[in-house]
Design a protein around this motif. Structure first.
Motif, PDB file in Angstrom:
ATOM      1  N   ILE A  43     -47.388 -13.939 -16.041  1.00  0.00           N
ATOM      2  CA  ILE A  43     -48.821 -14.238 -16.085  1.00  0.00           C
ATOM      3  C   ILE A  43     -49.203 -15.481 -15.301  1.00  0.00           C
ATOM      4  N   GLU A  98     -43.580 -12.129  -7.300  1.00  0.00           N
ATOM      5  CA  GLU A  98     -43.926 -11.065  -6.352  1.00  0.00           C
ATOM      6  C   GLU A  98     -43.939 -11.613  -4.917  1.00  0.00           C
ATOM      7  N   TYR A 136     -60.706 -11.768 -16.517  1.00  0.00           N
ATOM      8  CA  TYR A 136     -59.934 -12.642 -15.629  1.00  0.00           C
ATOM      9  C   TYR A 136     -60.661 -13.970 -15.413  1.00  0.00           C
ATOM     10  N   SER A 157     -62.943 -15.321 -17.091  1.00  0.00           N
ATOM     11  CA  SER A 157     -63.268 -16.092 -18.289  1.00  0.00           C
ATOM     12  C   SER A 157     -62.028 -16.746 -18.884  1.00  0.00           C
ATOM     13  N   ASP A 158     -60.871 -16.476 -18.307  1.00  0.00           N
ATOM     14  CA  ASP A 158     -59.655 -17.121 -18.799  1.00  0.00           C
ATOM     15  C   ASP A 158     -59.636 -18.560 -18.287  1.00  0.00           C
ATOM     16  N   PRO A 159     -59.450 -19.520 -19.198  1.00  0.00           N
ATOM     17  CA  PRO A 159     -59.475 -20.912 -18.727  1.00  0.00           C
ATOM     18  C   PRO A 159     -58.390 -21.209 -17.693  1.00  0.00           C
ATOM     19  N   ASN A 160     -57.354 -20.400 -17.678  1.00  0.00           N
ATOM     20  CA  ASN A 160     -56.265 -20.633 -16.720  1.00  0.00           C
ATOM     21  C   ASN A 160     -56.338 -19.737 -15.490  1.00  0.00           C
ATOM     22  N   TRP A 161     -57.501 -19.140 -15.235  1.00  0.00           N
ATOM     23  CA  TRP A 161     -57.553 -18.146 -14.162  1.00  0.00           C
ATOM     24  C   TRP A 161     -57.012 -18.602 -12.816  1.00  0.00           C
ATOM     25  N   PRO A 162     -57.166 -19.870 -12.425  1.00  0.00           N
ATOM     26  CA  PRO A 162     -56.628 -20.192 -11.089  1.00  0.00           C
ATOM     27  C   PRO A 162     -55.111 -20.059 -10.995  1.00  0.00           C
ATOM     28  N   HIS A 163     -54.446 -19.984 -12.154  1.00  0.00           N
ATOM     29  CA  HIS A 163     -52.985 -19.841 -12.174  1.00  0.00           C
ATOM     30  C   HIS A 163     -52.546 -18.374 -12.260  1.00  0.00           C
ATOM     31  N   ILE A 164     -53.506 -17.475 -12.298  1.00  0.00           N
ATOM     32  CA  ILE A 164     -53.203 -16.066 -12.551  1.00  0.00           C
ATOM     33  C   ILE A 164     -53.576 -15.247 -11.316  1.00  0.00           C
ATOM     34  N   VAL A 165     -52.805 -14.209 -11.056  1.00  0.00           N
ATOM     35  CA  VAL A 165     -53.072 -13.355  -9.883  1.00  0.00           C
ATOM     36  C   VAL A 165     -54.445 -12.697 -10.026  1.00  0.00           C
ATOM     37  N   PRO A 166     -55.332 -12.898  -9.070  1.00  0.00           N
ATOM     38  CA  PRO A 166     -56.663 -12.304  -9.184  1.00  0.00           C
ATOM     39  C   PRO A 166     -56.661 -10.824  -8.803  1.00  0.00           C
ATOM     40  N   SER A 194     -49.173 -17.181 -10.774  1.00  0.00           N
ATOM     41  CA  SER A 194     -49.946 -16.767  -9.592  1.00  0.00           C
ATOM     42  C   SER A 194     -49.186 -15.803  -8.690  1.00  0.00           C
ATOM     43  N   ARG A 220     -48.657 -20.126  -5.949  1.00  0.00           N
ATOM     44  CA  ARG A 220     -47.865 -18.945  -5.623  1.00  0.00           C
ATOM     45  C   ARG A 220     -46.624 -19.280  -4.793  1.00  0.00           C
ATOM     46  N   PHE A 237     -52.679 -13.642  -1.924  1.00  0.00           N
ATOM     47  CA  PHE A 237     -52.404 -14.015  -3.311  1.00  0.00           C
ATOM     48  C   PHE A 237     -53.025 -13.042  -4.311  1.00  0.00           C
ATOM     49  N   PRO A 271     -59.025 -16.360 -23.278  1.00  0.00           N
ATOM     50  CA  PRO A 271     -60.464 -16.165 -23.460  1.00  0.00           C
ATOM     51  C   PRO A 271     -60.726 -15.951 -24.956  1.00  0.00           C
ATOM     52  N   LYS A 289     -48.759  -8.375  -6.521  1.00  0.00           N
ATOM     53  CA  LYS A 289     -48.518  -7.932  -7.881  1.00  0.00           C
ATOM     54  C   LYS A 289     -49.346  -6.678  -8.150  1.00  0.00           C
TER      55      LYS A 289
END
Lengths: 343, 343, 343, 343
Positions: free
Chosen positions: B88, B95, C123, C125-134, B91, A229, C75, B315, C100
């Motif tokens: 997307i 924002e 969220y 289950s997305d293989p890239n989740w650590p790169h995406i805003v939780p 992270s 981030r 984050f 996914p 966000k």
């Protein structure tokens, strides 16, 4: 001859050699690779912290910004020396993340445990304290911006006072290698006394990169997402890790190329310091590390400039100016000889 | 065999060679050196913009964050495709700098000039517009996240609509080399049509680093301080610049190692694409660049995994999943042969 | 006649009377006074939460900004309906604090527990989740921006799914009084099901001010300093608290002027709704509260404008436009009569 | 008896009367109404700036945050006295918006034009200036936090030095009424010399609210959206404006209730000051306005506390403590008599 800084040469020869060896190999991204894992394990071992969180970032200002914003709650500020890098030379990167920098008067670049204790105590005795930014952590540099060092005892006192007040102690180790080489303080000591710190690469032998360490991380901290981030995660994270993996190879800290390279810089800096002192120069700080500060007249500074480069540290005061000579892991001893001849 | 991405090899051999050559030289910090100056001049020449501001940053998310926060006024948002990287996979870095991302429905990763025109027009026709985040710029990726490309005509239309509404057009060129290699759009075209963009290094042959370009900068913009404030300035800036200086050597764009390396990736990707099509695979996007997406069953995906690595894009939907094979400047043609045999 | 909104009259007559009574008295600042304490106790009693944190802020956007930034880790993002106030009409105030907004498709302004569950599950289950805003919390409005209501059962399901995923549920109660008056959901229900919410003042009878409630606060949360840091603390905090203290006087919720004033608005709105339905108007949402939306032709809208004011909700679609009539605690029944005559 | 502050009474009786008169009227939201327009026109006339941007906000910290973030470019800092409200008592609200506060040593709460000139000049003579937060504006308070005043000549010098360096001068007028009443400096003088300022309401007679003024706004500045984004816009904006419209009624500044109420406070404060001096008390600052600071022993402070309330200004030093007595537009002269008797 160039004595501006310790980040003028590309990188330690062992790193260049490793790059050649790796050129046909492929690694997965974002620190998920085996080299990153190896580098992390070496750092954990040297720190005597098997559970430590270790992440590799690009530069010092970035690492300070990422770590301080990670350690503070949103409304808290960071206590530091008024000469601290975050207080002056980071273009407001800490404020960019919303935090106030709370500078204390510094002595040779250092603050004391007593100052921190007073600051926190005074804060909570102010009748208006809920309206004032609370001290949420302490930031120190080792070595300081003036090349000076906290002794082990001073670090222990700072650590104790921070723990007494339940605020983390963070150590900016942009030049940590030179501090390790100039004292018998170890990485395990640092990891024992600090809640977070970084092992500087850029100024101690890598091409770029710093190793951020949190000795005892809390679970579910999402540090990875936090780093991304801030724009601080690079795709080929393994290229940063590889540099630390190379320089931290060895059974003990003193056996590592990281340590040994920095020892060389200290040796050359001490030769220079002795020559400066012998010739009667005014040294505003008695630095035991690779940065040597000298106060000279503007005409002397001008004369030096004809033969070499150095760093002018501040605006001149009258016709006097403080300049800095920096040695590094890459300093050619003949250059120091020639500099001494010019004094 | 690894087809996860285009950032798995260390860097182009010419860069490794240049590093060796430079190992005993010293350069000043923060981009003030001669190599940085040379790299800037090469980029200005290729862009046909002699006054362009060029700065070298570390990674793609960082560059997007720095540039978007530079181009927008504080209260403005950035219009992009809903599949855009900033929307997307960063992270929340945009924002983090205080800006809203304004996603539009995308077609194969692209948005159209008409969509942008509608969005801006609708915004100002909303009776509550002063309470709503205004569209302050447009962000596109070339190639897109799905490997697709804007045609020159599409870029010209986007540029025209942005200029009509006085909002900048910014192009994320993380993989720009592959777009240049797959079309006859030049850097000069990009510089003519966009208000800012970056030339991707990490995914196109450098070890790290991206070259941010502002073709027609305003005076007194303090871009340097802006970069530092985001933690995005590294001390040995010349090591980033040096990589671009090496890859962009050549009288014309097509003569540069940057372009030629990317051409190799395209050739291999097109071989793979043809094989996939010939064997009846479902390709959700017809990508003319180095990323090839294939929809397969979970069991096929599992089977591939026994022989090679790839990127799972999203996914799974039911028992189907979209996976990505990426080629790069470093792809071994024999690996593509072997992959084709496995199809 | 003015039907633009429910914030057009100064304030409930009881508040004006209380102001007169207090005019020679003096109170300490920043919410440390006895009236603020009394108002807090009334709210705690109505919420059946004796330990609740209650603070009085100035307006709705401010309260959303302060509360969301308080509930989220730095984050994390906030999940909401795509029509949610924070997603559209707050000029990016949430993004200003670095978060966000994660909009979900809405049905009559509402999102379901199932949607939230799917979003969070997808969220991770997305293989890239650590790169995406939780997804870090869920934001809902009661009533929604379209005047619709979550049933008690829907709120219970949303609460359960949030607790299952350990993310807080926050309810924006800008018009909460109208929801309370239109259902048998109580403040104690809200406090039981939500982790934070606010009781709207501005649109329900106060001159300004909203009451932010955290039913079960954590110790040492420094909410006061957090509020001040957002510029949201006013010196004469007791003048805000006094308005809630006046409107929430009563042994039970239904006995309070707050509730009764809103009941009046509902009665008048239902009279209007019936008339609209009887005359065959198209009501895009079947609102049981004080906001009534009607789709009319542009010429009808023009004709209405000659006799009264209303709120145009969105840009026109073709020659149709959706307009809003709002009643309030202060609506004159004769005005509703006259409006019905005009239909 | 309460001398803690000047914000302890609800509001000027004329405002209460106006509220009664307006109770059956309806006004449109967000400052689009006729009363807001009237109040703006009165302020423009008093400022002799017919084009001035005037917006009504809720409180002082909020107004400082909104205005400073509006005036600065993102990477700039704000120069102020080390005792300035923004430097200490705003919980980091300025840093929250990303800006560094740059404090200068203050004399009785004031900074001089010479100090500002030196600071800016020194900044640009530092060889590392691009790495340091630039001074982007100057913030002053009138009266200062210690009740002291800038003379017209001092303001003119500050204005001149700011214009010389092309940085705006911003005046925090939280207690501006008391400064106007204590000098012959007019609102037109303030508007002529400052680039932005606010006319304080909360401490000078309103229930809440401050009037932010930009004498010579640039076109297309989107100040409204900027305010909303900070959560600083309230729906019933006309209730704030109405208070200024009431207090600023009059042909000239001196004829307004705003001015006259503040004159009363000054008269009473001067009576108190004379008594304090006559009885040999130590007054650390010679304040000509409504705040009077006295240094007393802890036992004296304790004794006072038995009869009245006051503000303890700072943590005690040894057994001495500085306390503040504040008068206001609402101060009862008999209370001052009684306080004098207690001295």
């Amino acid at each position: 001859m160039h004595f501006d800084s310790d980040y003028m040469n590309i990188c330690h020869p062992l790193i260049l050699q490793r790059m050649q060896e790796l050129q046909d190999q492929q690694f997965s991204g974002y620190g998920t690779d085996s080299i990153s894992q190896s580098a992390r394990q070496k750092i954990r071992a040297l720190c005597n912290c098997p559970e430590a969180e270790v992440q590799f970032l690009c530069g010092g200002t970035q690492t300070n910004m990422v770590m301080i914003n990670f350690l503070l709650r949103s409304f808290e500020g960071v206590v530091c020396a008024e000469s601290g890098h975050i207080a002056i030379h980071e273009s407001g990167a800490i404020e960019f993340t919303g935090h106030k920098v709370l500078p204390l008067p510094a002595k040779e670049g250092k603050i004391s445990a007593e100052q921190v204790d007073d600051y926190v105590t005074t804060y909570y005795s102010d009748p208006n304290w809920p309206h004032i930014v609370p001290p949420g952590m302490v930031y120190i540099t080792q070595p300081t911006e003036y090349g000076t060092l906290y002794s082990l005892s001073e670090l222990e006192q700072l650590s104790a006072v921070c723990r007494k007040h339940s605020i983390p102690l963070y150590l900016d180790g942009a030049r940590l290698g030179y501090a390790l080489a100039a004292t018998n303080i170890t990485l395990a000591d640092i990891a024992r006394l600090c809640d977070a710190f970084y092992i500087g690469g850029t100024k101690c032998g890598t091409m770029f990169g710093e190793a951020a360490v949190i000795p005892h991380p809390k679970p579910d901290h999402r540090f990875f997402t936090h780093i991304k981030r801030h724009g601080a995660l690079i795709a080929k994270g393994w290229t940063t890790a590889m540099q630390f993996d190379t320089l931290l190879e060895g059974d003990t800290l003193t056996a590592t190329p990281y340590y040994q390279g920095c020892c060389h810089a200290i040796t050359e800096a001490m030769r220079l310091r002795k020559a400066l002192q012998d010739k009667g120069y005014t040294l505003p700080y008695l630095s035991p590390t690779n940065q040597q500060f000298v106060e000279v007249s503007l005409s002397q500074a001008e004369e030096f400039r004809r033969h070499l480069t150095y760093d002018q540290w501040e605006p001149p005061h009258g016709n006097r100016v403080t300049i800095r000579f920096a040695t590094s892991w890459a300093t050619d001893p003949h250059d120091i000889d020639r500099l001494i001849d010019l004094l």
